[in-house]
Design a protein around this motif. Structure first.
Motif, PDB file in Angstrom:
ATOM      1  N   ALA A 222       0.826  -1.211   0.000  1.00 58.54           N
ATOM      2  CA  ALA A 222       0.000   0.000   0.000  1.00 58.54           C
ATOM      3  C   ALA A 222       0.858   1.258   0.000  1.00 58.54           C
ATOM      4  O   ALA A 222       0.510   2.271  -0.621  1.00 58.54           O
ATOM      5  N   GLU A 223       1.989   1.240   0.695  1.00 59.41           N
ATOM      6  CA  GLU A 223       2.887   2.399   0.706  1.00 59.41           C
ATOM      7  C   GLU A 223       3.472   2.646  -0.681  1.00 59.41           C
ATOM      8  O   GLU A 223       3.732   3.795  -1.056  1.00 59.41           O
ATOM      9  N   ALA A 224       3.676   1.585  -1.446  1.00 60.49           N
ATOM     10  CA  ALA A 224       4.168   1.750  -2.818  1.00 60.49           C
ATOM     11  C   ALA A 224       3.109   2.460  -3.678  1.00 60.49           C
ATOM     12  O   ALA A 224       3.459   3.267  -4.562  1.00 60.49           O
ATOM     13  N   TRP A 225       1.855   2.187  -3.430  1.00 55.12           N
ATOM     14  CA  TRP A 225       0.771   2.859  -4.172  1.00 55.12           C
ATOM     15  C   TRP A 225       0.735   4.349  -3.858  1.00 55.12           C
ATOM     16  O   TRP A 225       0.324   5.157  -4.678  1.00 55.12           O
ATOM     17  N   LEU A 226       1.160   4.701  -2.630  1.00 55.93           N
ATOM     18  CA  LEU A 226       1.094   6.106  -2.210  1.00 55.93           C
ATOM     19  C   LEU A 226       1.971   6.998  -3.087  1.00 55.93           C
ATOM     20  O   LEU A 226       1.689   8.185  -3.236  1.00 55.93           O
ATOM     21  N   LYS A 227       3.018   6.453  -3.671  1.00 57.54           N
ATOM     22  CA  LYS A 227       3.891   7.245  -4.526  1.00 57.54           C
ATOM     23  C   LYS A 227       3.153   7.748  -5.767  1.00 57.54           C
ATOM     24  O   LYS A 227       3.433   8.835  -6.275  1.00 57.54           O
ATOM     25  N   GLN A 228       2.206   6.927  -6.252  1.00 57.87           N
ATOM     26  CA  GLN A 228       1.440   7.325  -7.434  1.00 57.87           C
ATOM     27  C   GLN A 228       0.144   8.050  -7.064  1.00 57.87           C
ATOM     28  O   GLN A 228      -0.412   8.765  -7.889  1.00 57.87           O
ATOM     29  N   HIS A 229      -0.320   7.868  -5.829  1.00 58.86           N
ATOM     30  CA  HIS A 229      -1.581   8.491  -5.390  1.00 58.86           C
ATOM     31  C   HIS A 229      -1.386   9.158  -4.030  1.00 58.86           C
ATOM     32  O   HIS A 229      -1.980   8.757  -3.029  1.00 58.86           O
ATOM     33  N   PRO A 230      -0.546  10.218  -3.988  1.00 58.70           N
ATOM     34  CA  PRO A 230      -0.190  10.805  -2.690  1.00 58.70           C
ATOM     35  C   PRO A 230      -1.327  11.536  -1.992  1.00 58.70           C
ATOM     36  O   PRO A 230      -1.292  11.704  -0.773  1.00 58.70           O
ATOM     37  N   ARG A 231      -2.314  11.980  -2.712  1.00 62.78           N
ATOM     38  CA  ARG A 231      -3.405  12.742  -2.119  1.00 62.78           C
ATOM     39  C   ARG A 231      -4.723  11.969  -2.174  1.00 62.78           C
ATOM     40  O   ARG A 231      -5.799  12.555  -2.275  1.00 62.78           O
TER      41      ARG A 231
END
Length: 413
Positions: free
Chosen positions: A325-334
Motif C-alpha cells: 500500500a505504501e508503494a501505491w502512495l507514490k502514485q496516489h499521494p493525495r
C-alpha cells in the motif's frame, strides 16, 4: 332503375292502346260475386292484372325498404354507425394515451359493439378502469375481451400482467406470464415483462435464464443489458456468499470459486465485480484469497472501492500488505481512501504513530466520518479522551448530514 322505367312506360302505352283502340273480338271476362257481376274485356282484365302485380311488388319493396331504413336509423342512434364508431374509438384511444381514463373508457365501450375488431377497445377500456381504481370492472372487461376471438388470449394476458406488475402483485403477474409463455415463448413484450417481474422479485437465476433472449431480440439497449448482466452476476455472488456461510469453513472456498467461474470472463476483469467477489470472500473468512485478488486488480487499474477493501483484509503477511500500500502512495499521494487504508494497515502492524499520522493526513484531504471514527478510537486507546470525544462528535455530526437548517436553543452559561 332503367328496367323499372321501361316497364312503367310499356304498361302506360299498353293501357292507352287497350282503352282507346281495343282489338275487335278480343273476348271478355265476367266475374260474379253473389248477386253482383263485373264484365270487362279480356285485354283490360290483363292490364288490371299486370298493374295489380306491379302495385303489389312496389308496395313490398317500399315496406321492406322502410324496415331497412328504420333498422339502420336505430343502429345509428344506438351506436353511432360503423364509421362514427371508428372515429369514437380513435378519439377514445387518444384519451387513453393522454391519461384521460374516464373519457377513454366511456368512448371505447360505447364504440366496441360496432367496430370490426373490438379487442383493442376492451383492452384499453380495462386498463382505463384499472387506472380509475375499479379493479372489478377491469377484470370484467378483460373477460369480455378474451371472448372476442381465438387470438385474444395473449393480448389479454399481457394486459392483465401489466396491471398486476403495476399493482406490485409480483407472484400473480409471474403466474399470468408463465401460463402464456408456452404459446409465445419469443414474444418481446412477454420477455420484457418477465424481466421486470424477475427484477422485482430479485429472482436473479431466472433472469439469467432469459438474458440471452433479451439480447437476441434487442428488447433493451446494449447499455441497459450490460448493466443488467452486471447486476445479475453481482447479486448471484452475494446470494452464494450468504448461502455458504451455513457451511463448514473448509467447504466455503470451493463453492465461492465455482460461483466466480460462472461469471463471464469479461466481467471477471471488471473492478466492481471483483469488489463484490472479494467482499464475499472476506465475510467468509477467506481474506488471503481476497487480498491476492484485490492486489492484482489494483496493479492493473485503480479503484477506490478495492483500495478501501484492502485495508479491511487480514492478509497472510500484514507487513507486506503495508509495504504494498505504501508503494501505491507514490502514485496516489493525495488519495484520502488510500491514506485511510494505510492507517488501518499500520494499526494491523501496531504502528500507532504512523496510523495516527495517516488518519490526520486523510482528514486534511477529505473530511469523512469513517476516518474521524477511526482516529477517535485510536486516540481513546492512547488515553486522549477529550480529543477522542471531539472526533467522535464530528463523526456523528457528519453521519447526520442532511438535517435541515433550523433554529436551536442558545447554550446556557
Amino acid at each position: 332503375m332503367k328496367k323499372l322505367l321501361f316497364i312503367v312506360v310499356a304498361l302506360f302505352a299498353f293501357g292507352l292502346w287497350v282503352m282507346f283502340s281495343p282489338p275487335e273480338d278480343g273476348g271478355y271476362m265476367l266475374i260474379a260475386f253473389g248477386s253482383k257481376t263485373f264484365e270487362m274485356s279480356l285485354w283490360f282484365a290483363a292490364l288490371v292484372y299486370i298493374v295489380s302485380i306491379l302495385v303489389i311488388w312496389l308496395a313490398a319493396r317500399l315496406l321492406f325498404g322502410s324496415f331497412y331504413i328504420v333498422r339502420n336509423f336505430s343502429e345509428y342512434m344506438s351506436f353511432g354507425g360503423s364509421e362514427r364508431a371508428q372515429k369514437r374509438t380513435a378519439s377514445g384511444l387518444v384519451d387513453y394515451i393522454e391519461g384521460n381514463w374516464l373519457q377513454a373508457r366511456k368512448k371505447l365501450l360505447r364504440a366496441a359493439p360496432k367496430v370490426d375488431a373490438p379487442l383493442i377497445n376492451y383492452l384499453a377500456a380495462a386498463r382505463s378502469a384499472y387506472e380509475l381504481g375499479d379493479r372489478a370492472e377491469a377484470e370484467k372487461l378483460l373477460t369480455i375481451a378474451s371472448e372476442t376471438g381465438p387470438d385474444a388470449e395473449l393480448a389479454v394476458a399481457l394486459t392483465r400482467a401489466r396491471m398486476e406488475l403495476s399493482s406490485k402483485q409480483y407472484d400473480q403477474c409471474l403466474m399470468t406470464l408463465l401460463r402464456i409463455k408456452g404459446k409465445a415463448p419469443q414474444n418481446p413484450v412477454l420477455l420484457d415483462l418477465l424481466c421486470e417481474v424477475y427484477i422485482a422479485r430479485q429472482d436473479w437465476d431466472s433472469l439469467h435464464g432469459i438474458i440471452d433472449r433479451l439480447r437476441s431480440y434487442k428488447i433493451r439497449s446494449p447499455e441497459d443489458l450490460a448493466q443488467l448482466e452486471l447486476t445479475i452476476h453481482r447479486e448471484r455472488l452475494k446470494k452464494i456468499g450468504e448461502e455458504v456461510r451455513l457451511l463448514l469453513q473448509g467447504d466455503r472456498l470451493p463453492k465461492l470459486r465455482a460461483a466466480w467461474e460462472r461469471v463471464p470472463a469479461y466481467l471477471q476483469k471488471d473492478n466492481d465485480m471483483i469488489d463484490v467477489y472479494a467482499r464475499q470472500l472476506a465475510i467468509n473468512f477467506e481474506d488471503q484469497e481476497a487480498e491476492s485478488l484485490v492486489r492484482k486488480a489494483l496493479s492493473k487499474e485503480w479503484h477506490p472501492g478495492l483500495v478501501h477493501l484492502y485495508g479491511l483484509l487480514r492478509g497472510r503477511d500484514p507487513r507486506q500488505q503495508l509495504t504494498t500500500a505504501e508503494a501505491w502512495l507514490k502514485q496516489h499521494p493525495r488519495d484520502a481512501v488510500l491514506l485511510l487504508t494505510l492507517g488501518r494497515l499500520c494499526l494491523r502492524n501496531e504502528i500507532w504513530g504512523s496510523a495516527r499520522d495517516y488518519f490526520n493526513e486523510s482528514l486534511r484531504v477529505k473530511r469523512d466520518p469513517e476516518t474521524f471514527a477511526e482516529l477517535a478510537r485510536l486516540l481513546e486507546s492512547l488515553g486522549e479522551t477529550q480529543r477522542s470525544s471531539d472526533y467522535y462528535q464530528q463523526a456523528l455530526g457528519m453521519a447526520a448530514l442532511g438535517l435541515p437548517e433550523l433554529p436551536q436553543p442558545k447554550t446556557r452559561v
